[in-house]
Write a protein that holds these residues in place. Structure first.
Motif, PDB file in Angstrom:
ATOM      1  N   THR A  86       0.823  -1.215   0.000  1.00 59.82           N
ATOM      2  CA  THR A  86       0.000   0.000   0.000  1.00 59.82           C
ATOM      3  C   THR A  86       0.852   1.257   0.000  1.00 59.82           C
ATOM      4  O   THR A  86       0.571   2.211  -0.729  1.00 59.82           O
ATOM      5  CB  THR A  86      -0.947   0.004   1.215  1.00 59.82           C
ATOM      6  OG1 THR A  86      -1.724  -1.199   1.202  1.00 59.82           O
ATOM      7  CG2 THR A  86      -1.878   1.202   1.201  1.00 59.82           C
ATOM      8  N   PHE A  89       0.991   4.227  -2.733  1.00 58.85           N
ATOM      9  CA  PHE A  89       0.660   5.575  -2.280  1.00 58.85           C
ATOM     10  C   PHE A  89       1.786   6.557  -2.587  1.00 58.85           C
ATOM     11  O   PHE A  89       1.547   7.651  -3.107  1.00 58.85           O
ATOM     12  CB  PHE A  89       0.348   5.558  -0.785  1.00 58.85           C
ATOM     13  CG  PHE A  89       0.009   6.899  -0.219  1.00 58.85           C
ATOM     14  CD1 PHE A  89      -1.175   7.538  -0.563  1.00 58.85           C
ATOM     15  CD2 PHE A  89       0.865   7.537   0.665  1.00 58.85           C
ATOM     16  CE1 PHE A  89      -1.499   8.790  -0.048  1.00 58.85           C
ATOM     17  CE2 PHE A  89       0.559   8.779   1.192  1.00 58.85           C
ATOM     18  CZ  PHE A  89      -0.629   9.405   0.831  1.00 58.85           C
ATOM     19  N   SER A 146       2.067   7.921  -6.008  1.00 60.51           N
ATOM     20  CA  SER A 146       1.038   8.882  -6.410  1.00 60.51           C
ATOM     21  C   SER A 146       1.328  10.301  -5.919  1.00 60.51           C
ATOM     22  O   SER A 146       0.623  11.239  -6.280  1.00 60.51           O
ATOM     23  CB  SER A 146      -0.333   8.439  -5.886  1.00 60.51           C
ATOM     24  OG  SER A 146      -0.428   8.639  -4.482  1.00 60.51           O
TER      25      SER A 146
END
Length: 76
Positions: A25, A29, A32
Motif C-alpha cells: 500500500t 501511495f 502517487s
C-alpha cells in the motif's frame, strides 16, 4: 533509572516486521505523490514513529512501577 533499564533493553526487544499489506500500500501511495507530498508523508511517518516510541516507553515505566507496587503488596 527506569529509563536506563528500558534503553538498555531496547536492543533486545523483538520488532515486528511491517505487514506485506502495508508495504504494498505504501509503495502505491508514495508513487502517487509529488516530491513535496512525499516529504510531508515521510515526516508524518517519522512523527508517528516517535509518538509510538514515547508511548511504549511510558507504558514500560508504568508497568515497571505497577510490578514494584504488586511486589510490595505481596510482601506485606
Amino acid at each position: 533509572m527506569i529509563d536506563e533499564i528500558y534503553n538498555s533493553r531496547l536492543s533486545e526487544i523483538k520488532t515486528v516486521h511491517t505487514s506485506d499489506e502495508w508495504e504494498k500500500t505504501v509503495i502505491i501511495f508514495e508513487k502517487s505523490l509529488n516530491e513535496e507530498q512525499e516529504s510531508t508523508f515521510h515526516k508524518l511517518c517519522d512523527l508517528q514513529s516517535e509518538t509510538t516510541a514515547d508511548e511504549m516507553r511510558a507504558a514500560y515505566k508504568a508497568g515497571f512501577k505497577d510490578g514494584v507496587t504488586l511486589m510490595k503488596e505481596i510482601q506485606e
